[in-house]
Design a protein around this motif. Structure first.
Motif, PDB file in Angstrom:
ATOM      1  N   ARG A 160      43.001  28.747  51.151  1.00 13.90           N
ATOM      2  CA  ARG A 160      43.057  28.643  49.685  1.00 13.90           C
ATOM      3  C   ARG A 160      44.144  27.672  49.223  1.00 13.90           C
ATOM      4  O   ARG A 160      44.108  27.193  48.097  1.00 13.90           O
ATOM      5  CB  ARG A 160      43.345  30.027  49.082  1.00 13.90           C
ATOM      6  N   LEU A 161      45.123  27.419  50.090  1.00  6.87           N
ATOM      7  CA  LEU A 161      46.284  26.618  49.693  1.00  6.87           C
ATOM      8  C   LEU A 161      45.979  25.134  49.558  1.00  6.87           C
ATOM      9  O   LEU A 161      46.705  24.415  48.873  1.00  6.87           O
ATOM     10  CB  LEU A 161      47.420  26.813  50.705  1.00  6.87           C
ATOM     11  N   ASN A 279      34.204  33.247  46.954  1.00 10.54           N
ATOM     12  CA  ASN A 279      35.073  33.572  45.829  1.00 10.54           C
ATOM     13  C   ASN A 279      35.541  32.262  45.202  1.00 10.54           C
ATOM     14  O   ASN A 279      36.212  31.464  45.841  1.00 10.54           O
ATOM     15  CB  ASN A 279      36.268  34.395  46.322  1.00 10.54           C
ATOM     16  N   THR A 280      35.168  32.047  43.958  1.00 13.34           N
ATOM     17  CA  THR A 280      35.530  30.800  43.285  1.00 13.34           C
ATOM     18  C   THR A 280      36.785  30.945  42.432  1.00 13.34           C
ATOM     19  O   THR A 280      37.192  29.989  41.768  1.00 13.34           O
ATOM     20  CB  THR A 280      34.377  30.309  42.393  1.00 13.34           C
ATOM     21  N   ASP A 281      37.413  32.115  42.445  1.00  9.07           N
ATOM     22  CA  ASP A 281      38.625  32.318  41.658  1.00  9.07           C
ATOM     23  C   ASP A 281      39.775  31.489  42.222  1.00  9.07           C
ATOM     24  O   ASP A 281      39.853  31.239  43.424  1.00  9.07           O
ATOM     25  CB  ASP A 281      39.037  33.789  41.647  1.00  9.07           C
ATOM     26  N   VAL A 282      40.690  31.122  41.369  1.00  7.27           N
ATOM     27  CA  VAL A 282      41.891  30.416  41.790  1.00  7.27           C
ATOM     28  C   VAL A 282      42.955  31.453  42.148  1.00  7.27           C
ATOM     29  O   VAL A 282      43.106  32.460  41.475  1.00  7.27           O
ATOM     30  CB  VAL A 282      42.402  29.491  40.677  1.00  7.27           C
ATOM     31  N   GLY A 283      43.681  31.210  43.225  1.00  8.12           N
ATOM     32  CA  GLY A 283      44.758  32.123  43.599  1.00  8.12           C
ATOM     33  C   GLY A 283      44.337  33.127  44.641  1.00  8.12           C
ATOM     34  O   GLY A 283      43.275  33.015  45.256  1.00  8.12           O
ATOM     35  N   PRO A 284      45.166  34.157  44.853  1.00  2.98           N
ATOM     36  CA  PRO A 284      44.892  35.149  45.900  1.00  2.98           C
ATOM     37  C   PRO A 284      43.600  35.910  45.628  1.00  2.98           C
ATOM     38  O   PRO A 284      43.129  36.006  44.501  1.00  2.98           O
ATOM     39  CB  PRO A 284      46.113  36.081  45.824  1.00  2.98           C
ATOM     40  N   GLY A 285      43.080  36.493  46.690  1.00  7.78           N
ATOM     41  CA  GLY A 285      41.871  37.297  46.565  1.00  7.78           C
ATOM     42  C   GLY A 285      41.034  37.205  47.819  1.00  7.78           C
ATOM     43  O   GLY A 285      41.230  36.309  48.643  1.00  7.78           O
TER      44      GLY A 285
END
Length: 315
Positions: A160-161, A279-285
């Motif tokens: 994700r980073l 998962n298209t969310d930004v950030g953790p998850g």
């Protein structure tokens, strides 16, 4: 690709261990190669595979330390391999191919995380070189021995980073250790996507995964103060409840290598002994971000890696 990222109800979960995953599996007569198979989750992966009857080859940059870690463990052997050195990669692969053995499982578990800026070879950034390019060259060189095999490329939620930084993949215009780690983990995932596309017709299937949050020697370059800030340890140095043990952290990569539930599948991102959802969310998850399973990015990375290493089994 994203439409294939659907749960399959494996029967395992985030607390399953590598030993539980292999409990009903007989790997007698199988040969596995596990990089990093003498430390952290790699060691527990080796233990589970060897315990199920597989013969496990553990290539190591420090063979003496690896031999000590595996002392007394049946069905294992150690050989020398430095993933940052393509001559070493070639030498290990040539020795293994010369033995005439077929290979059923390759697990690319070795890796480094958030290290200080370091250059190897012709100026490659170390995390990209070790985590991705070394494994890319290794698997390509071992391909002639793979027989109805599974190749498991260990990524992480760290993907994700950073996506692939095509404008500056070697961080020549400013180094960020976290982004460099993230790019290398994205590369691990994309490698599996393209390898599966190229090799599935020959019976070789590839998977990638997030093993979970685990306190292992991988974190050696991250200070305790930073680990506390990130929420990885409390004031007493203990991990939070959602962190996994090494045995639990090894489960997903072991499951990827042996589970009959994955027969006929490939090119998937896994987590918690399941197929991860997008998962298209930004950030953790949870889940996998689209940039890490994009087939066009995967093909571009393959061509780039082949150019850098001079190795491409599909040329």
């Amino acid at each position: 690709m994203s439409d294939k990222q659907q749960r399959i109800n494996s029967g395992f979960d985030n607390r399953s261990t590598a030993a539980e995953v292999t409990a009903a599996i007989d790997l007698t007569g199988k040969t596995a190669v596990v990089t990093g198979g003498y430390s952290g989750i790699g060691l527990e992966t080796t233990r589970a595979l060897a315990g199920a009857g597989a013969h496990v080859v553990v290539p190591a940059r420090r063979p003496d330390i690896a031999a000590g870690s595996l002392e007394g463990m049946a069905n294992t052997e150690v050989d020398e391999l430095d993933l940052a050195d393509l001559d070493s990669v070639r030498g290990f692969a040539e020795r293994l191919l010369a033995s005439g053995r077929g290979i059923d499982i390759v697990i690319d578990s070795a890796g480094i995380m958030a290290c200080p800026e370091t250059r190897v070879g012709p100026g490659w950034e170390l995390q990209f070189a070790v985590n991705h390019l070394g494994h890319f060259a290794l698997v390509n060189r071992l391909l002639p021995a793979l027989r109805e095999a599974r190749v498991v490329s260990v990524s992480s939620s760290g993907h994700r980073l950073s996506p692939m930084r095509w404008e500056d993949p070697q961080f020549e215009r400013g180094y960020d250790r976290s982004e460099a780690y993230g790019q290398s983990k994205t590369a691990n995932a994309l490698f599996a996507v393209e390898l599966d596309r190229l090799a599935a017709s020959a019976g070789v299937r590839a998977f990638t995964l997030h093993p979970g949050a685990i306190l292992t020697p991988l974190m050696r370059h991250i200070s305790e103060d930073d680990q506390r800030e990130f929420g990885w340890i409390d004031e007493d140095g203990n991990a939070p409840d959602h962190f996994k043990t090494a045995e639990q952290g090894a489960a997903t990569q072991t499951w990827a290598a042996v589970s009959p539930s994955l027969d006929g599948l490939g090119g998937l991102f896994l987590e918690d002994c399941e197929v991860a959802e997008v998962n298209t969310d930004v950030g953790p998850g949870p889940g996998v971000r689209p940039h890490a399973i994009d087939p066009d990015e995967a093909q571009r990375l393959w061509a780039f890696s082949a150019e850098l290493t001079g190795v491409n089994a599909f040329a």
